[in-house]
Design a protein around this motif. Sequence first.
Motif, PDB file in Angstrom:
ATOM      1  N   SER A 179       0.743  -1.149  -0.063  1.00 59.63           N
ATOM      2  CA  SER A 179       0.017  -0.047  -0.089  1.00 59.63           C
ATOM      3  C   SER A 179       0.905   1.209  -0.002  1.00 59.63           C
ATOM      4  N   ALA A 180       2.021   1.046   0.530  1.00 57.65           N
ATOM      5  CA  ALA A 180       2.803   2.387   0.613  1.00 57.65           C
ATOM      6  C   ALA A 180       3.581   2.536  -0.744  1.00 57.65           C
ATOM      7  N   ALA A 181       3.634   1.556  -1.534  1.00 64.26           N
ATOM      8  CA  ALA A 181       4.151   1.982  -2.917  1.00 64.26           C
ATOM      9  C   ALA A 181       3.390   2.663  -3.719  1.00 64.26           C
ATOM     10  N   GLU A 182       1.901   2.655  -3.274  1.00 61.85           N
ATOM     11  CA  GLU A 182       0.985   3.663  -3.987  1.00 61.85           C
ATOM     12  C   GLU A 182       1.096   5.077  -3.875  1.00 61.85           C
ATOM     13  N   TYR A 183       1.884   5.606  -3.024  1.00 61.90           N
ATOM     14  CA  TYR A 183       2.006   6.749  -2.600  1.00 61.90           C
ATOM     15  C   TYR A 183       3.697   7.516  -2.824  1.00 61.90           C
ATOM     16  N   GLU A 184       4.406   6.551  -3.573  1.00 65.37           N
ATOM     17  CA  GLU A 184       5.711   6.947  -3.518  1.00 65.37           C
ATOM     18  C   GLU A 184       6.126   7.677  -4.916  1.00 65.37           C
ATOM     19  N   ALA A 185       5.389   7.802  -6.025  1.00 66.21           N
ATOM     20  CA  ALA A 185       5.740   8.552  -7.185  1.00 66.21           C
ATOM     21  C   ALA A 185       4.940  10.041  -7.065  1.00 66.21           C
ATOM     22  N   SER A 186       5.541  10.832  -7.931  1.00 64.01           N
ATOM     23  CA  SER A 186       4.804  12.296  -7.869  1.00 64.01           C
ATOM     24  C   SER A 186       3.515  12.249  -8.732  1.00 64.01           C
ATOM     25  N   PHE A 187       2.870  13.296  -8.846  1.00 63.07           N
ATOM     26  CA  PHE A 187       1.566  13.206  -9.641  1.00 63.07           C
ATOM     27  C   PHE A 187       1.844  13.019 -11.031  1.00 63.07           C
ATOM     28  N   VAL A 188       2.804  13.556 -11.475  1.00 64.50           N
ATOM     29  CA  VAL A 188       3.003  13.501 -13.085  1.00 64.50           C
ATOM     30  C   VAL A 188       3.452  12.336 -13.465  1.00 64.50           C
ATOM     31  N   THR A 189       4.464  11.797 -12.494  1.00 63.10           N
ATOM     32  CA  THR A 189       4.782  10.321 -12.722  1.00 63.10           C
ATOM     33  C   THR A 189       3.691   9.063 -12.637  1.00 63.10           C
ATOM     34  N   THR A 190       2.723   9.364 -11.566  1.00 60.25           N
ATOM     35  CA  THR A 190       1.623   8.644 -11.416  1.00 60.25           C
ATOM     36  C   THR A 190       0.700   8.677 -12.464  1.00 60.25           C
ATOM     37  N   LEU A 191       0.522   9.823 -13.083  1.00 62.26           N
ATOM     38  CA  LEU A 191      -0.581  10.023 -14.422  1.00 62.26           C
ATOM     39  C   LEU A 191       0.071   9.326 -15.585  1.00 62.26           C
ATOM     40  N   VAL A 192       1.371   9.591 -15.784  1.00 61.80           N
ATOM     41  CA  VAL A 192       2.164   8.931 -17.065  1.00 61.80           C
ATOM     42  C   VAL A 192       1.964   7.534 -16.810  1.00 61.80           C
TER      43      VAL A 192
END
Length: 292
Positions: A179-192
């Motif tokens: 679950s913690a891994a879902e919050y590791e990336a930035s907004f833009v990285t998660t979007l891409v």
Amino acid sequence: MTEPSNADDQRFEQSRSSDNEHDLDSRQRRDARRREAPSAAVVYEAIRAEAESELTRPLLGLAWSALGAGLSMGFSFVAQALLQSYTPDSPWQSIVSSLGYSMGFLFVILGRQQLFTENTLTPILEVLRVREIDTVVRTLNLWVVVLVANIVGTAIFAAMLAYFHVLSAPIDAALAHISAAEYEASFVTTLVRGVFAGWLVALMLWLMPFAETARVGVIILVTFLIGLAHFPHIIAGSVAALYAVFHGSHGVFEYLGVFFMPTLIGNIIGGILMVAVINYAQVAYSDSRREN
């Protein structure tokens, strides 16, 4: 003695081919046609017809089906945690645990439940075909109902795992790690990354109508790739992300801003680009006199 020329060889082969064709009876010719790969137009029509059917379903029925899908997707999270917990800490551990990511998708797709991105992006084909405001409105209603019910289902599943300690302590630790891994990336990285997830789901949908006995294999391979690459899926990932919220390690606004919004936007962009722009365009702008 004169050697046969290339032209003579070609005429001989054409003659043999023609003779073989005439040797086939009508049943054998029908069997040969059945074994041909379907054209892009045939695949498109199968998906579009299914999307048209989805748009006519009552919203209450869609909501209950979508709620069930949200609950079913929770087993992807559980399966990942189980595989991670029971395999040794090694570089290939994520390869094994990512197989569990396919579990929820198998339940949902084979069970014909409503999953956002799996059942909601294909109506775009109908929107592009008829180009009427009524179809746009019905598509948006479908999106909202399925998305909301899916998220409610994932929230119920995540809350049960967090508050009732359904699994043992070592597996709870694996749940927290995932679950913690879902919050590791930035907004833009998660979007891409979400664009790639939506793209792959759309590819899977394009393969499904004529996969027949290979349907299970297609689902496992595509969703395994999504899980292994950590491409976020708005519903599968929400189970893990909401578990972190109920567990107390992250807040609701973090869930909405860091995971939910970029993932949702990315999944929609990826799915629409693949289904609408590429697959629709290759059929709409193909020469109708030729097979695709």
